[in-house]
Design a protein around this motif. Sequence first.
Motif, PDB file in Angstrom:
ATOM      1  N   ASP A   1      25.655 -35.675  13.084  1.00 14.05           N
ATOM      2  CA  ASP A   1      26.190 -36.525  14.148  1.00 14.05           C
ATOM      3  C   ASP A   1      27.181 -35.751  15.017  1.00 14.05           C
ATOM      4  O   ASP A   1      27.783 -34.779  14.561  1.00 14.05           O
ATOM      5  CB  ASP A   1      26.914 -37.703  13.474  1.00 14.05           C
ATOM      6  CG  ASP A   1      27.024 -38.931  14.370  1.00 14.05           C
ATOM      7  OD1 ASP A   1      26.645 -38.867  15.544  1.00 14.05           O
ATOM      8  OD2 ASP A   1      27.512 -39.959  13.859  1.00 14.05           O
ATOM      9  N   ASP A   2      27.349 -36.204  16.238  1.00 11.53           N
ATOM     10  CA  ASP A   2      28.356 -35.644  17.161  1.00 11.53           C
ATOM     11  C   ASP A   2      28.183 -34.142  17.297  1.00 11.53           C
ATOM     12  O   ASP A   2      29.172 -33.402  17.443  1.00 11.53           O
ATOM     13  CB  ASP A   2      29.782 -35.962  16.673  1.00 11.53           C
ATOM     14  CG  ASP A   2      30.011 -37.448  16.450  1.00 11.53           C
ATOM     15  OD1 ASP A   2      29.262 -38.249  17.022  1.00 11.53           O
ATOM     16  OD2 ASP A   2      30.933 -37.808  15.700  1.00 11.53           O
TER      17      ASP A   2
ATOM     18  N   GLU B   1      22.657 -39.004  22.034  1.00 14.54           N
ATOM     19  CA  GLU B   1      23.349 -40.293  21.918  1.00 14.54           C
ATOM     20  C   GLU B   1      24.161 -40.541  23.185  1.00 14.54           C
ATOM     21  O   GLU B   1      24.453 -39.626  23.949  1.00 14.54           O
ATOM     22  CB  GLU B   1      24.230 -40.355  20.656  1.00 14.54           C
ATOM     23  CG  GLU B   1      25.487 -39.535  20.694  1.00 14.54           C
ATOM     24  CD  GLU B   1      26.402 -39.753  19.470  1.00 14.54           C
ATOM     25  OE1 GLU B   1      26.144 -40.630  18.643  1.00 14.54           O
ATOM     26  OE2 GLU B   1      27.383 -39.011  19.377  1.00 14.54           O
TER      27      GLU B   1
HETATM   28 MG    MG Z   1      27.846 -39.853  17.162  1.00 22.23          MG
END
Ligand code: MG
Length: 275
Positions: free
Chosen positions: A180-181, A237
């Motif tokens: 993520d990220d 995202e």
């Molecule tokens: Mg994220």
Amino acid sequence: DAKDRGRNGVRFFNQQMQADVSSRADIVNGLRLALAQQQFVLHFQPQLQRDAGVVGAEVLIRWQHPTEGMIAPAHFIPVAESSGQIQAIGRWVLQQSCHQLAEWARWPETANWYLAVNISARQLHSSGFVAEVSKVLQDSGARPQCLVLEITESQLLQDIDSVIAKMQQLTALGVRFSLDDFGTGYSSLSYLKRLPLRQLKIDRSFVRDILTDPNDKAIIKTILALGQSLELAVIAEGVETDDQYQKLLQLGCQQFQGYYFGKPESLDVFMKNCK
Ligand code: MG
Ligand code: C2E
Ligand code: MG
Ligand code: MG
């Protein structure tokens, strides 16, 4: 911060609320009751695959506080991490998510949907994590292939060997991992190769200015190329506009998540929007 207030229908603390409940001790005390009194709710945000529509959803927790309204995870997850309460909260999120997967498995239209669950550092680093996930899978009857665990780069800074071992054991069960990220942390490329990951998730800060900032566009291109050479899927995202979506498509991105496709919503609303 005030700018974020009201997004996703999530209310943030205003100054009055801050006086009331935003002290760490108040949050810790509030969280103590929250599980027992069923004050947490899960929201679902669609994830799409190019040419295939919705293929799954990210699970995002909210705290329906009895007097303060809906509280966003940024306001209580860090506290729950440092107080240790994240273990119980995280287990509940996994249980609910796997329960939902088992329910979806009964219907042909939803049987292949996956859920992406955010895992905190504290959970990932706990010695019982693998046993916990496999027990939740077993108890629920969910297919492990439909469970994606989202971890972040910062979680990989310590104890990398034991994290890799856990990821390998869960991968052997069929569970998938997403980073993520991605791009905001400090992943060294050699770690990336060693980790049994299935997906990189481009942080939304790069997507935000993809049309105007050549550096952000270059970073996204690089992440897509990295995904291709390491054989990892890449999801963007924070896609909020058609222009961002078109640019991402043009760069070769295949998976998407963001307000443009759907905000995080209750299960009912999510299901209605998917029809
Ligand atoms: Mg994220
Ligand atoms: P994250 O995992 O990076 O989740 C994405 C965040 O971006 C979510 O915020 C989501 O609502 C928001 N978002 C999605 N699409 C867009 C968009 O198009 N534009 C913008 N501006 N924002 C978008 P949310 O729900 O407030 O969650 C924040 C963070 O809290 C998550 O970041 C995750 O790190 C953490 N979190 C959420 N649920 C859980 C959970 O069950 N367990 C743990 N440990 N952490 C969680
Ligand atoms: Mg996430
Ligand atoms: Mg984030």
